[in-house]
Design a protein around this motif. Structure first.
Motif, PDB file in Angstrom:
ATOM      1  N   GLN A  10       0.839  -1.200   0.000  1.00  0.00           N
ATOM      2  CA  GLN A  10       0.000   0.000   0.000  1.00  0.00           C
ATOM      3  C   GLN A  10       0.871   1.247   0.000  1.00  0.00           C
ATOM      4  O   GLN A  10       1.902   1.304   0.689  1.00  0.00           O
ATOM      5  N   CYS A  11       0.449   2.248  -0.771  1.00  0.00           N
ATOM      6  CA  CYS A  11       1.197   3.502  -0.853  1.00  0.00           C
ATOM      7  C   CYS A  11       1.040   4.290   0.449  1.00  0.00           C
ATOM      8  O   CYS A  11      -0.074   4.421   0.964  1.00  0.00           O
ATOM      9  N   ILE A  12       2.153   4.832   0.967  1.00  0.00           N
ATOM     10  CA  ILE A  12       2.063   5.574   2.233  1.00  0.00           C
ATOM     11  C   ILE A  12       1.441   6.952   2.019  1.00  0.00           C
ATOM     12  O   ILE A  12       1.026   7.601   2.972  1.00  0.00           O
ATOM     13  N   ALA A  13       1.366   7.413   0.754  1.00  0.00           N
ATOM     14  CA  ALA A  13       0.820   8.754   0.509  1.00  0.00           C
ATOM     15  C   ALA A  13      -0.624   8.690   0.029  1.00  0.00           C
ATOM     16  O   ALA A  13      -1.523   9.237   0.680  1.00  0.00           O
ATOM     17  N   CYS A  14      -0.892   8.000  -1.099  1.00  0.00           N
ATOM     18  CA  CYS A  14      -2.240   8.040  -1.681  1.00  0.00           C
ATOM     19  C   CYS A  14      -3.084   6.837  -1.297  1.00  0.00           C
ATOM     20  O   CYS A  14      -4.288   6.812  -1.547  1.00  0.00           O
ATOM     21  N   GLY A  15      -2.454   5.826  -0.670  1.00  0.00           N
ATOM     22  CA  GLY A  15      -3.234   4.694  -0.175  1.00  0.00           C
ATOM     23  C   GLY A  15      -3.558   3.622  -1.206  1.00  0.00           C
ATOM     24  O   GLY A  15      -4.183   2.611  -0.879  1.00  0.00           O
ATOM     25  N   HIS A  26       7.785   1.375  -5.750  1.00  0.00           N
ATOM     26  CA  HIS A  26       7.140   2.674  -5.539  1.00  0.00           C
ATOM     27  C   HIS A  26       5.722   2.613  -6.085  1.00  0.00           C
ATOM     28  O   HIS A  26       5.406   1.813  -6.958  1.00  0.00           O
ATOM     29  N   CYS A  27       4.886   3.504  -5.594  1.00  0.00           N
ATOM     30  CA  CYS A  27       3.522   3.645  -6.099  1.00  0.00           C
ATOM     31  C   CYS A  27       3.553   4.371  -7.459  1.00  0.00           C
ATOM     32  O   CYS A  27       4.535   5.037  -7.789  1.00  0.00           O
ATOM     33  N   GLU A  28       2.475   4.240  -8.193  1.00  0.00           N
ATOM     34  CA  GLU A  28       2.365   5.008  -9.441  1.00  0.00           C
ATOM     35  C   GLU A  28       2.565   6.499  -9.182  1.00  0.00           C
ATOM     36  O   GLU A  28       3.073   7.228 -10.019  1.00  0.00           O
ATOM     37  N   CYS A  29       2.147   6.960  -8.013  1.00  0.00           N
ATOM     38  CA  CYS A  29       2.274   8.385  -7.682  1.00  0.00           C
ATOM     39  C   CYS A  29       3.708   8.748  -7.315  1.00  0.00           C
ATOM     40  O   CYS A  29       4.020   9.908  -7.083  1.00  0.00           O
ATOM     41  N   GLY A  30       4.586   7.727  -7.214  1.00  0.00           N
ATOM     42  CA  GLY A  30       5.998   7.990  -6.958  1.00  0.00           C
ATOM     43  C   GLY A  30       6.406   7.803  -5.505  1.00  0.00           C
ATOM     44  O   GLY A  30       7.601   7.796  -5.196  1.00  0.00           O
TER      45      GLY A  30
HETATM   46 ZN   LIG Z   1       0.590   6.559  -4.213  1.00  0.00          ZN
END
Ligand SMILES: [Zn+2]
Ligand SMILES: *Cc1c(COP(=O)(O)O)cnc(C)c1O
Length: 435
Positions: A10-15, A26-30
């Motif tokens: 799970q992404c720590i920023a966008c979830g 990394h998440c798609e959002c970086g």
């Molecule tokens: Zn993300």
């Protein structure tokens, strides 16, 4: 028994969520990913985790004998026992050192000596998890950039898996001979590059992006899961009474991130009933996290890391910066920075009490000293300091310090060997007896 599906990425920023079997750092959002566990389901499957963990103490010849895999259900519950690559690691001592406690004016000081791991640093805890997961995914090549200890651990665990090749990216001439000797002896393909750690990190990321190579730096969330066990094991050794403080040196900030994650999960699962505070300590030569903390982490700070005796934390752009900043906020934490002289004197003080530690551990001890002196940490509070590697991994520094060969910092209490002719009279005189 365990069934698939306790955890996901799970992404720590966008979830955003990803399957845990996807090779992704990394998440798609970086932003960074973390392994998220379904804690309620774990609690339902194992109503008495304390009892389960207690029963496994003293076992041998099973992955559960490891100080990481004793907590299998909290580390990687979806990983089959058969895929685990273990030495076993962990089970490090939690020392009480009366002389050092007195020197620090602390009634309850505990030293968690992670230098007692198989390759002499805490990196083994993350690497048993990372290499096991690589094997689980069927990856044949694993790689990391390293200030020395990560590569030693990765090489040692990869060497245990038939058909797995380790590749190590090291800054040329910036790691100790003990660290280098481990990587090459364990058969890792070792690349010594004319750059610093941050340069190695960028390159290895690009190489792993382009080729089917599994990246085992600390942006690999599975390593973080293994590293959580330092905190869990310390808690179990303290009979699940949370200390007031954990003190830990910070480089890439994976370790402090893992510590925080593990403690939060221990709290959510009812293993402990309160959270400790956490102090992260940096060397002034490489202190982006300290500077970030001074500005409330309003922006991410990157520095060019300068030479330091604490070479394992000579890092200007910590990989797990954001995760660690969250931990400091959540745990009412503090960050401190120490000089070369402070870290060497603190290392020497611990060594003098019979606990051989590395200069990076000296950073944590020196930070504790300063926080104690400033009254941030109080004499009656219970403190666990995480000592990250063994003094024997940096033996040259110990010798130079005690023989006065070190240009800087100044040695406050040298203890050089005394060179003498092998004669009773001379020896007697030197030992303070009449000849
Ligand atoms: Zn993300
Ligand atoms: C890796 C390492 C550290 C720093 O840990 P991070 O997770 O990078 O913050 C500290 N001490 C030693 C001996 C290390 O090997």
């Amino acid at each position: 028994m365990l069934t698939a599906g306790f955890s996901h990425l799970q992404c720590i920023a966008c979830g955003k969520r990803y399957d845990s079997r996807e090779v992704r750092y990394h998440c798609e959002c970086g932003d960074l990913l973390e392994v998220t566990h379904d804690l309620e389901r774990i609690a339902r499957a194992h109503p008495d985790l304390r009892e389960l963990f207690h029963r496994r103490l003293g076992l041998s010849l099973t992955p559960h004998a490891s100080g990481v895999w004793r907590y299998h259900e909290m580390i990687l519950p979806d990983l089959p026992l058969a895929d685990i690559v273990t030495k076993p690691e962990g089970n490090t001592n939690l020392y009480r050192q009366p002389l050092l406690s007195r020197a620090f004016d602390l009634e309850n000081l505990y030293l968690k000596h992670e230098g007692e791991n198989p390759t002499l640093s805490f990196k083994d805890r993350g690497m048993t998890a990372g290499v096991s997961w690589a094997r689980h995914l069927g990856m044949k090549t694993v790689a990391c950039a390293s200030t020395g200890d990560t590569s030693a651990a990765m090489a040692a665990y990869a060497a245990q898996v038939e058909g797995m090749q380790g590749v190590v990216f090291l800054p040329h001439d910036k790691v100790s001979p003990e660290q280098l000797s481990q990587a090459i002896s364990y058969g890792a393909k070792t690349l010594a590059l004319a750059t610093d750690f941050d340069g190695c990190m960028r390159l290895v990321s690009e190489v792993c992006e382009k080729h089917p190579i599994y990246l085992l730096n600390s942006m690999n969330s599975f390593r973080i899961e293994g590293q959580k066990s330092i905190g869990l094991e310390a808690l179990q050794q303290l009979n699940w009474q949370a200390p007031d403080w954990f003190v830990v040196p910070v480089g890439n900030a994976g370790n402090i991130s893992a510590l925080g994650k593990g403690l939060l999960e221990a709290r959510q699962l009812g293993l402990i009933d309160r959270l400790p505070r956490i102090a992260g300590i940096q060397t002034a030569a490489a202190d982006p996290f300290y500077r970030g903390w001074q500005t409330d982490f309003r922006e991410k700070i990157v520095v060019t890391a300068k030479p330091t005796l604490a070479s394992a934390i000579r890092i200007g752009a910590p990989v797990s910066y954001e995760k660690a900043a969250r931990v400091i906020r959540r745990f009412d934490g503090v960050v401190e920075s120490v000089t070369e002289e402070e870290l060497m004197d603190a290392k020497a003080a611990a060594d003098r009490c019979g606990v051989a530690v590395c200069p990076n551990s000296g950073v944590a001890l020196a930070g504790l000293w300063k926080l104690r002196a400033a009254g941030v940490i109080e004499p009656t509070q219970t403190v666990v300091v995480i000592l990250t590697a063994h003094g024997a991994k940096f033996s040259r520094i110990g010798v130079e310090y005690h023989t006065g060969q070190m240009a800087a910092p100044r040695t406050t209490s040298p203890n050089p060997p005394v060179v003498l002719p092998p004669e009773l009279e001379v020896v007697s005189r030197v030992l303070g007896f009449a000849p």
